[in-house]
Design a protein around this motif. Structure first.
Motif, PDB file in Angstrom:
ATOM      1  N   TYR A  32      37.147  72.976 108.598  1.00 27.61           N
ATOM      2  CA  TYR A  32      35.717  73.294 108.639  1.00 27.61           C
ATOM      3  C   TYR A  32      35.229  74.084 107.436  1.00 27.61           C
ATOM      4  O   TYR A  32      34.025  74.252 107.258  1.00 27.61           O
ATOM      5  CB  TYR A  32      35.388  74.063 109.919  1.00 27.61           C
ATOM      6  N   LEU A  65      28.109  68.434 114.771  1.00 25.17           N
ATOM      7  CA  LEU A  65      29.385  67.761 114.541  1.00 25.17           C
ATOM      8  C   LEU A  65      29.821  67.055 115.820  1.00 25.17           C
ATOM      9  O   LEU A  65      30.862  67.357 116.394  1.00 25.17           O
ATOM     10  CB  LEU A  65      30.431  68.785 114.077  1.00 25.17           C
ATOM     11  N   VAL A 131      35.682  80.007 112.879  1.00 23.55           N
ATOM     12  CA  VAL A 131      35.660  79.837 111.416  1.00 23.55           C
ATOM     13  C   VAL A 131      34.491  80.641 110.822  1.00 23.55           C
ATOM     14  O   VAL A 131      33.315  80.330 111.061  1.00 23.55           O
ATOM     15  CB  VAL A 131      35.546  78.333 111.059  1.00 23.55           C
ATOM     16  N   GLN A 134      31.641  78.952 108.858  1.00 22.77           N
ATOM     17  CA  GLN A 134      30.683  78.201 109.688  1.00 22.77           C
ATOM     18  C   GLN A 134      29.580  79.125 110.191  1.00 22.77           C
ATOM     19  O   GLN A 134      28.404  78.752 110.222  1.00 22.77           O
ATOM     20  CB  GLN A 134      31.389  77.575 110.900  1.00 22.77           C
ATOM     21  N   TYR A 178      39.256  71.723 121.967  1.00 26.83           N
ATOM     22  CA  TYR A 178      40.149  72.395 121.018  1.00 26.83           C
ATOM     23  C   TYR A 178      41.140  73.321 121.719  1.00 26.83           C
ATOM     24  O   TYR A 178      42.006  73.899 121.090  1.00 26.83           O
ATOM     25  CB  TYR A 178      39.327  73.184 119.990  1.00 26.83           C
TER      26      TYR A 178
HETATM   27  C1  LIG Z   1      33.698  69.549 116.518  1.00 25.44           C
HETATM   28  S1  LIG Z   1      33.084  71.157 116.266  1.00 25.44           S
HETATM   29  C2  LIG Z   1      31.697  71.078 117.361  1.00 25.44           C
HETATM   30  C3  LIG Z   1      30.619  71.962 116.898  1.00 25.44           C
HETATM   31  C4  LIG Z   1      29.343  71.970 117.727  1.00 25.44           C
HETATM   32  N1  LIG Z   1      29.585  72.078 119.151  1.00 25.44           N
HETATM   33  C5  LIG Z   1      28.518  70.776 117.424  1.00 25.44           C
HETATM   34  O1  LIG Z   1      28.446  69.914 118.286  1.00 25.44           O
HETATM   35  O2  LIG Z   1      27.954  70.695 116.330  1.00 25.44           O
HETATM   36  C6  LIG Z   1      34.226  72.233 117.135  1.00 25.44           C
HETATM   37  C7  LIG Z   1      33.939  73.713 116.950  1.00 25.44           C
HETATM   38  O3  LIG Z   1      34.717  74.466 117.877  1.00 25.44           O
HETATM   39  C8  LIG Z   1      35.210  75.642 117.212  1.00 25.44           C
HETATM   40  N2  LIG Z   1      36.340  76.173 117.996  1.00 25.44           N
HETATM   41  C9  LIG Z   1      37.464  75.540 118.363  1.00 25.44           C
HETATM   42  N3  LIG Z   1      38.228  76.352 119.101  1.00 25.44           N
HETATM   43  C10 LIG Z   1      37.568  77.530 119.211  1.00 25.44           C
HETATM   44  C11 LIG Z   1      37.839  78.773 119.862  1.00 25.44           C
HETATM   45  N4  LIG Z   1      38.938  78.964 120.577  1.00 25.44           N
HETATM   46  N5  LIG Z   1      36.930  79.761 119.771  1.00 25.44           N
HETATM   47  C12 LIG Z   1      35.781  79.582 119.063  1.00 25.44           C
HETATM   48  N6  LIG Z   1      35.478  78.436 118.431  1.00 25.44           N
HETATM   49  C13 LIG Z   1      36.356  77.421 118.491  1.00 25.44           C
HETATM   50  C14 LIG Z   1      35.522  75.157 115.841  1.00 25.44           C
HETATM   51  O4  LIG Z   1      35.649  76.224 114.941  1.00 25.44           O
HETATM   52  C15 LIG Z   1      34.268  74.295 115.594  1.00 25.44           C
HETATM   53  O5  LIG Z   1      33.225  75.121 115.183  1.00 25.44           O
END
Ligand SMILES: C[S@@+](CC[C@H](N)C(=O)[O-])C[C@H]1O[C@@H](n2cnc3c(N)ncnc32)[C@H](O)[C@@H]1O
Length: 341
Positions: A32, A65, A131, A134, A178
């Motif tokens: 990211y 995303l 991140v 972001q 995730y």
């Molecule tokens: C595919 S992106 C989706 C972003 C947003 N929901 C969108 O639809 O635009 C996944 C996001 O989940 C975050 N993420 C994954 N695991 C996480 C965690 N344990 N705590 C906080 N953020 C997390 C990633 O950093 C990323 O920003």
């Protein structure tokens, strides 16, 4: 990639076993941060060009995303992408709740957060990502758009800073997937802890439908996990079990793959016909430096990202995975029932 899931008939490689691990953080940062601008290609052509020229903040790019909703009938790809977020937010049913607090765990660069902020102007929307870059982009973008009812926090959504029952609604689009298997109970306990009684949790996410039967199918799934950096998702029914074990009640469980399928096809086309040629150009000395700011800073990452864009369509086509809507509700307080964990 470290772990090999044994449940599948053919081995699936998953990128990390704990989202709190150094391994997960460095993979998410690579994806990211170094590679984050690859997502600029995920929009209508005008928004792609504007984002490349003007940056995320001032381009009007959806900055979301996730898959787009019913692209076939949508006015544009931008509109389809925004519609997915609108649907999730509307399902929270918070339009008439003054001062509502809404949480978006895993908010990416805040595109859906700002959609929620506009749909619910009386509410405060808190987006969260692991991140840091972001959250800086999300903050700058919201500021440039003149949206004030949002906050962005760098934090792990498995252990949020919220008090028990502080949050009126949670929506999560392609972000809770995730969470690795061993941490899913903790995830739903945390969502249940922070939700007020009667509050809803809306999830739009990919789920596993069946195990891979041969090496080719396992490769499709592994491509998606490696290129988009997440562990093997659970099935929709397993998700329901995790959520209900945490005290949430199920209101809706629906496979909606058909609603996002056209946008999945578009992602595969963008991967094949736009990102792949750019990745080839990025390998030419001199051009590589010019393409680096577009997300091609790591050739290995870009290769995996493109493979994921192409293989996700095969995952849908083969019925290995599907796209699901889940809506849960925290039951109204029952006297004597423990509400914090
Ligand atoms: C595919 S992106 C989706 C972003 C947003 N929901 C969108 O639809 O635009 C996944 C996001 O989940 C975050 N993420 C994954 N695991 C996480 C965690 N344990 N705590 C906080 N953020 C997390 C990633 O950093 C990323 O920003």
């Amino acid at each position: 990639m470290q772990e090999v899931e044994s449940k599948s008939e053919a081995p699936i490689h998953v990128p990390y076993a704990s989202v709190a691990s150094v391994q997960a953080q460095s993979l998410l940062d690579l994806h990211y941060d170094v590679g984050g601008n690859l997502y600029k290609m995920w929009a209508s052509p005008r928004s792609v060009i504007r984002a490349i020229l003007l940056g995320w903040a001032r381009s009007g790019h959806p900055a979301q995303l996730h898959y787009g909703w019913d692209l076939k009938h949508a006015a544009s790809l931008d509109a389809a992408i925004r519609e997915t977020a609108c649907r999730a937010v509307r399902l929270l049913q918070l339009e008439n709740v003054p001062g509502a607090k809404v949480f978006e765990p895993g908010c990416g660069i805040g595109g859906a957060t700002t959609v929620a902020a506009r749909l619910l102007p009386q509410a405060r929307i808190i987006g969260m990502s692991l991140v840091a870059s972001q959250m800086a982009t999300a903050h700058a973008r919201a500021e440039a758009m003149g949206i004030g009812n949002v906050d962005f926090r760098v934090c792990n959504y498995l252990s949020t800073p919220f008090a028990a029952e502080e949050i009126d609604g949670v929506f999560a689009i392609e972000s809770l997937c995730y969470t690795p298997q061993g941490e899913r109970d903790a995830l739903f306990r945390e969502m249940s802890r922070i939700l007020r009684p009667g509050g809803r949790l809306v999830i739009l996410d990919g789920c596993t439908k069946r195990t891979a039967r041969d090496g080719q199918e396992a490769a499709y799934v592994s491509d998606v996990l490696a290129g988009w950096t997440f562990p093997l998702p659970c099935t929709s029914d397993q998700l329901k079990v995790h959520a209900t074990a945490a005290g949430l009640e199920l209101l809706q469980q629906e496979e909606v793959t058909h609603q996002v399928y056209e946008s999945a096809r578009r992602i595969a086309q963008i991967g094949r016909y736009l990102l792949q040629p750019l990745a080839w150009l990025a390998r030419i000395p001199g051009l590589g430096g010019m393409l680096k700011p577009l997300g091609f800073g790591s050739a290995g990452h870009a290769r995996c990202f493109i493979a994921a864009c192409v293989s996700q369509l095969s995952v849908f086509d083969r019925g290995l995975g599907g796209y699901y809507l889940h809506v849960f509700r925290k039951p109204d307080a029952v006297p004597g029932l423990r509400t914090s964990w």
